[in-house]
Scaffold this active site. Structure first.
Site, PDB file in Angstrom:
ATOM      1  N   LYS A   1      28.769 -15.259 -36.462  1.00 49.63           N
ATOM      2  CA  LYS A   1      29.439 -14.502 -35.471  1.00 49.63           C
ATOM      3  C   LYS A   1      30.981 -15.053 -35.139  1.00 49.63           C
ATOM      4  CE  LYS A   1      25.765 -11.791 -33.953  1.00 49.63           C
ATOM      5  NZ  LYS A   1      24.693 -12.321 -34.785  1.00 49.63           N
TER       6      LYS A   1
HETATM    7  C1  PLP Z   1      23.427 -11.756 -35.423  1.00 53.72           C
HETATM    8  C2  PLP Z   1      22.721 -12.526 -36.283  1.00 53.72           C
HETATM    9  C3  PLP Z   1      22.074 -11.815 -37.634  1.00 53.72           C
HETATM   10  C4  PLP Z   1      21.972 -10.577 -37.643  1.00 53.72           C
HETATM   11  O1  PLP Z   1      23.324  -9.837 -37.929  1.00 53.72           O
HETATM   12  P1  PLP Z   1      23.604  -8.247 -38.115  1.00 53.72           P
HETATM   13  O2  PLP Z   1      24.637  -7.941 -37.211  1.00 53.72           O
HETATM   14  O3  PLP Z   1      22.465  -7.706 -37.521  1.00 53.72           O
HETATM   15  O4  PLP Z   1      23.833  -8.162 -39.520  1.00 53.72           O
HETATM   16  C5  PLP Z   1      21.266 -12.904 -38.480  1.00 53.72           C
HETATM   17  N1  PLP Z   1      21.410 -14.214 -38.131  1.00 53.72           N
HETATM   18  C6  PLP Z   1      22.024 -14.671 -36.990  1.00 53.72           C
HETATM   19  C7  PLP Z   1      21.722 -16.240 -36.934  1.00 53.72           C
HETATM   20  C8  PLP Z   1      22.587 -14.025 -36.166  1.00 53.72           C
HETATM   21  O5  PLP Z   1      23.450 -14.430 -35.008  1.00 53.72           O
END
Ligand code: PLP
Length: 462
Positions: free
Chosen positions: A112
């Protein structure tokens, strides 16, 4: 560059406005009217560039004239300066033909940060120019909230309120949100589930007079600027394995369909991606839908990969929009049906979806097994989300095409599962070693819209 809504009824906006509003007024999500294409030569030219330079070139056509190119270059450079690895998104070979792309070297140890560090600076730039003040509100099952707080803490024109489910996130995740010392950061522990947090957030956005009076803005993964930032690492990783002269495939652990949709955009931009594989945990609505065409949410079953515990996958709407030949009316109708319990994708659209995406799932026992076996064979510690991806990546590997599986969080963010599987407790990186000793600041709130609204009004001086 103009952006239009997946439901076809909201006015088209430029990059900056689409970023600031997040959700379109007709309830849809923004997408570029036309995706710019990169020639093989332009992709070949990415070889040897720093991550920042590549990111600048890949994103610039989407930004258009909204931000001067010199300013944009500075924003991109500073966004990734705090990452703990020079390559930003390094590849590591896990097995013959299988690579991990490590996306957890940012300040909060999950992918993120790639998007949030960039949009924090883009918001600051835009608000500084206009003198506007906004109030960022988000709901989180863990990683989005900490990445948002890290990106917006201390900014002058922004307050940030994050709702998380009290007692239902890992200690590392909680402490990352509650230990920011800046006065513009407000961590709210809501007595309820993640779904309750999301529901109250939606209520706030639907209360238009409240929304306008505090200047509410959203930074969850439906924000186009976030997706755009994620397109970059598909290019940089493919280029380092030989693109444009060699195809690659990707496996993406996903719940909200944001990350894998960024891969879809990279492909539309001209990157030769062979397979794009969706990896789901036991909450496998996306896998079921791609297999059968039926999209019917069930109750969320909490898993050890909580950031993928999702049944209403917001960004899937974007994939449906393309699968239905960019017909906003069809998408709006499906979303109406979803409110009544679910929908069936038409045969033509299902065929189009399967042309773009493969899928797989990984249950809880298998997740533990993959973490343990990977550690035994390679010495690598995988976070549970990454393990879901790795299992599905092996299942979908094809001869002669390298498979890149996205490592979405650092194992130290989910020490419980990793320790259960391997008996090794993954250490936090040096800059976070004292996280357990930092003072926490958090406000507990009820699952009550009025209480949350008046708290936000009071804290923002409205
Ligand atoms: C947010 C997140 C995901 C999933 O991301 P999407 O936005 O659903 O594609 C997968 N792994 C981690 C560690 C995350 O923080």
């Amino acid at each position: 560059m103009k952006y239009c809504s997946t439901r076809g009824k909201a006015p088209a906006l430029g990059f900056e406005e689409a970023m600031l509003v997040g959700l379109a007024r007709d309830g849809g999500l923004y997408l570029p009217e036309a995706v710019p294409r990169f020639s093989a030569e332009e992709i070949a030219d990415l070889h040897g560039l720093s991550y920042e330079e590549a990111a600048f070139r890949i994103m610039l056509p989407f930004v258009g004239d909204d931000i001067g190119s010199r300013d944009f270059f500075e924003i991109v450079t500073s966004a990734y300066a705090g990452f703990g690895h020079k390559a930003r998104a390094p590849l590591k070979q896990l097995d013959s033909g299988i690579f991990l792309m490590e996306l957890f070297h940012g300040p909060t140890l999950a992918f993120k940060d790639f998007a949030m560090q960039l949009i924090g600076r883009l918001f600051e730039y835009s608000l500084g120019r206009s003198g506007r003040r906004i109030c960022i509100a988000g709901a989180t099952s863990g990683d989005t909230g900490s990445a948002a707080i890290e990106a917006f803490r201390g900014l002058e024109n922004v307050d940030v309120f994050i709702l998380f489910p009290n007692g239902r996130i890992s200690e590392v995740q909680r402490r990352q949100m509650t230990t920011a010392i800046e006065g513009n950061v407000h961590a709210l522990a809501l007595d309820g589930t993640f779904d309750d947090c999301q529901a109250r957030l939606k209520d706030m956005f639907n209360d238009l007079s409240f929304r306008d009076s505090v200047g509410l803005a959203g930074v969850n993964s439906i924000n186009w600027a976030r997706l755009l930032a994620q397109v970059v690492y598909y290019f940089t990783s493919a280029a380092s394995l030989g693109a444009p002269h060699r195809k690659v495939s990707f496996t993406v652990p996903t719940g909200n369909f944001g990350d894998v949709f960024a891969g879809f955009i990279a492909r539309r931009m001209g990157l030769d991606i062979d397979r794009l594989v969706v990896a789901a945990n036991q909450n496998d609505i996306l896998h079921r839908c791609i297999r059968t065409g039926e999209y019917r949410p069930e109750d969320v079953k909490p898993s050890m990969s909580p950031s993928m515990d999702i049944q209403v996958s917001s960004n899937f709407e974007r994939a449906l929009y393309y699968a239905y030949g960019r017909d906003g009316n069809c998408v709006a109708q499906l979303m109406d049906e979803l409110r009544l319990g679910g929908f069936t994708v038409s045969q033509g659209a299902l065929h189009a979806l399967r042309e773009e995406f493969d899928s797989g799932r990984c249950g809880e026992d298998e997740t533990i097994r993959v973490i343990r076996e990977t550690h035994e064979k390679t010495g690598e510690l995988l976070c549970p989300h990454t393990a879901v991806g790795v299992k599905v990546a092996f299942e979908n590997q094809r001869e002669d095409v390298p498979m890149i599986s996205l490592a979405t969080a650092h194992p130290a963010k989910f020490p419980g599962a990793v320790q259960d599987a391997t008996n090794v407790c993954p250490p936090l990186p040096a800059h976070m070693r004292d996280l357990g000793e930092r003072e926490e600041r958090v406000t507990v709130v009820g699952n009550n819209l009025d209480q949350i609204k008046s708290l936000i009004m009071e804290r923002t001086g409205n």
